[in-house]
Design an enzyme around this catalytic site. Structure first.
Site, short mmCIF file in Angstrom:
data_model
loop_
_atom_site.label_atom_id
_atom_site.label_comp_id
_atom_site.label_asym_id
_atom_site.label_seq_id
_atom_site.Cartn_x
_atom_site.Cartn_y
_atom_site.Cartn_z
N LYS A 92 12.94 -23.00 10.08
CA LYS A 92 11.73 -23.23 9.28
C LYS A 92 10.55 -22.38 9.75
CE LYS A 92 12.44 -27.76 7.18
NZ LYS A 92 13.70 -28.27 7.78
N GLU A 114 3.10 -31.10 2.42
CA GLU A 114 3.60 -32.43 2.70
C GLU A 114 4.73 -32.28 3.71
OE1 GLU A 114 4.19 -30.84 -0.15
OE2 GLU A 114 6.31 -30.44 0.20
N SER A 381 21.31 -23.70 11.71
CA SER A 381 19.90 -23.66 11.28
C SER A 381 18.94 -24.27 12.28
CB SER A 381 19.75 -24.35 9.92
OG SER A 381 20.28 -25.66 9.94
C1 LIG Z 1 14.87 -28.64 7.03
C2 LIG Z 1 16.16 -28.25 7.62
C3 LIG Z 1 17.29 -27.92 6.82
C4 LIG Z 1 17.30 -28.04 5.33
O1 LIG Z 1 16.44 -27.19 4.64
P1 LIG Z 1 16.95 -25.92 3.83
O2 LIG Z 1 15.74 -25.51 3.06
O3 LIG Z 1 18.07 -26.36 2.94
O4 LIG Z 1 17.39 -24.91 4.80
C5 LIG Z 1 18.44 -27.50 7.46
N1 LIG Z 1 18.52 -27.42 8.79
C6 LIG Z 1 17.48 -27.75 9.60
C7 LIG Z 1 17.64 -27.64 11.07
C8 LIG Z 1 16.26 -28.18 9.04
O5 LIG Z 1 15.24 -28.48 9.83
#
Ligand SMILES: *Cc1c(COP(=O)(O)O)cnc(C)c1O
Length: 397
Positions: A92, A114, A381
């Site tokens: 993010k 938000e 992610s």
């Molecule tokens: C917020 C988040 C997601 C989901 O958001 P996407 O917009 O679908 O990528 C996935 N993995 C992590 C670690 C997150 O914090």
């Protein structure tokens, strides 16, 4: 047209996206789009962004061969793109730094958003502290009570936290509250959306800021393996980390792309958030997309063990990529997610975010059906520090 050359000038990815908003807002969104297109062409902007990538976020994040996980599963070799190693621990920060820097270049005085579980709030408050711009985060009172560590971090980072006491007192009402606050002065304020969702140009902008993930990974994979991966996999909530990985591979037809949605407690229960798998066409939060909705078109309550994945809509480009069959969307349930969470922790010493564990789980299942010469690239992610206590309680460790 190349698959990567999207959206069209009205913000459509095929039949999805656009600006499903009142006319006075269309003008505001178009001004953001025009400013964005000009600013990203500036050498000064690109240079500042590149420096922040390297020296602040810690990019490039590595591509790591998960040897023990691969050995345990058998079949294709599994590689991880380590977005969990970024500053603040997830992907993010990539779009938050991009959006905060853009707001600064546009001369805005305040960034608003938000947050649900608080991940977007913390990443944005971080990016705003970095570029030196005021930040205001709206968060439901129920979420504030549940997400103590993130609330504390936002306070320390200096953002103004606005508790939302209306309606459900969760994300849904925080969206409305933040948006109303933005409308008080749309000329001087910037609304920072947390995924590849919302009205045009947000799905495009957030994707562009995330696409560094796939650009790096493609190059890293080529230099390691001398070829492209056979499959690339990412979890899909709103869809930003998945678009970040997929964008660089869209025109490589040999690379199979798979987005993984949360099946929660099962697709035959109401407790899931498998929007692309089970949703129908509609609109939500200012854009056209697949939705989990009732007969009247109201969003259904959604659920996932990973709070970052429980969203009843999904980014418009994913909807288009599903329809043209360039990306396959699959699901993983809570139990499979937890199994992957524990296996990655114990076989590799990497505690993944529960969101990312969905992608790992699908890769583990798929690897077994492939040969040892084949390869899978997974977007990890984020890291699982935020989930560690919950999982330990849940599994009674
Ligand atoms: C917020 C988040 C997601 C989901 O958001 P996407 O917009 O679908 O990528 C996935 N993995 C992590 C670690 C997150 O914090």
């Amino acid at each position: 047209m190349k698959k990567s050359a999207m959206p069209d000038e009205n913000g459509y990815f095929g039949e999805y996206g656009g600006q499903i908003i009142p006319p006075q807002l269309v003008e505001i969104m178009n001004q953001i789009n025009d400013a964005y297109e000009e600013i990203i062409k500036l050498d000064s902007f690109q240079q500042e962004l590149a420096e922040l990538h390297a020296d602040y976020i810690g990019r490039p994040s590595p591509v790591y061969f998960a040897r023990r996980l691969t050995e345990q599963q058998g079949g294709a070799r599994i590689f991880l793109k380590r977005e969990d190693l970024n500053h603040t621990g997830a992907h993010k920060i990539n779009h938050c730094v991009g959006e905060a820097l853009l707001a600064k270049y546009m001369g805005k005085t305040k960034v608003l958003a938000e947050t649900g579980a608080g991940q977007h709030g913390v990443a944005l408050a971080t990016a705003c502290a970095l570029v030196g711009i005021d930040c205001e985060i709206h968060m439901g009172e129920i979420d504030i009570a549940k997400e103590h560590p993130n609330v504390t971090k936002m306070k320390i980072l200096g953002c103004k936290l606005v508790p939302v006491s209306r309606g459900t007192r969760t994300l849904k009402d925080a969206v409305d509250s933040a948006f109303e606050a933005f409308l008080e002065d749309p000329v001087n304020f910037f609304y920072a959306i947390g995924s590849v969702v919302g009205p045009h140009p947000f799905p495009k902008m957030v994707r562009d800021f995330q696409s560094i993930v796939g650009r790096e990974a493609r190059e890293q994979f080529l230099s390691k393996e001398n070829r492209l991966p056979d499959v690339a996999i990412a979890c899909v909530g709103g869809g930003s980390n998945a678009m970040g990985l997929f964008t660089a591979f869209l025109d490589d037809e040999s690379v199979k792309l798979i987005g993984v949605e949360p099946a929660g407690k099962g697709l035959d229960t109401p407790d899931h958030a498998a929007t692309l798998t089970l949703g129908s066409k509609g609109s939500l939060h200012g854009f056209e997309c697949y939705n989990l909705q009732d007969q009247q078109g109201n969003p259904l309550p959604v659920y996932s063990i990973a709070s970052g994945l429980d969203y009843p809509a999904v980014g418009p480009q994913h909807c288009h990529l599903k329809d043209i069959k360039r990306v396959n969307y699959e699901t993983i349930d809570d139990a499979e997610c937890l199994d992957a969470f524990m296996k990655l922790s114990r076989l590799e010493g990497i505690i993944p975010a529960l969101e990312s564990a969905h992608a790992v789980a699908y890769a583990m299942k798929l690897a077994k059906t492939m040969t040892a010469e084949q390869t899978i690239l997974v977007n990890l992610s984020g890291r699982g520090d935020k989930d560690a206590d919950f999982v330990a309680d849940y599994l009674e460790l």
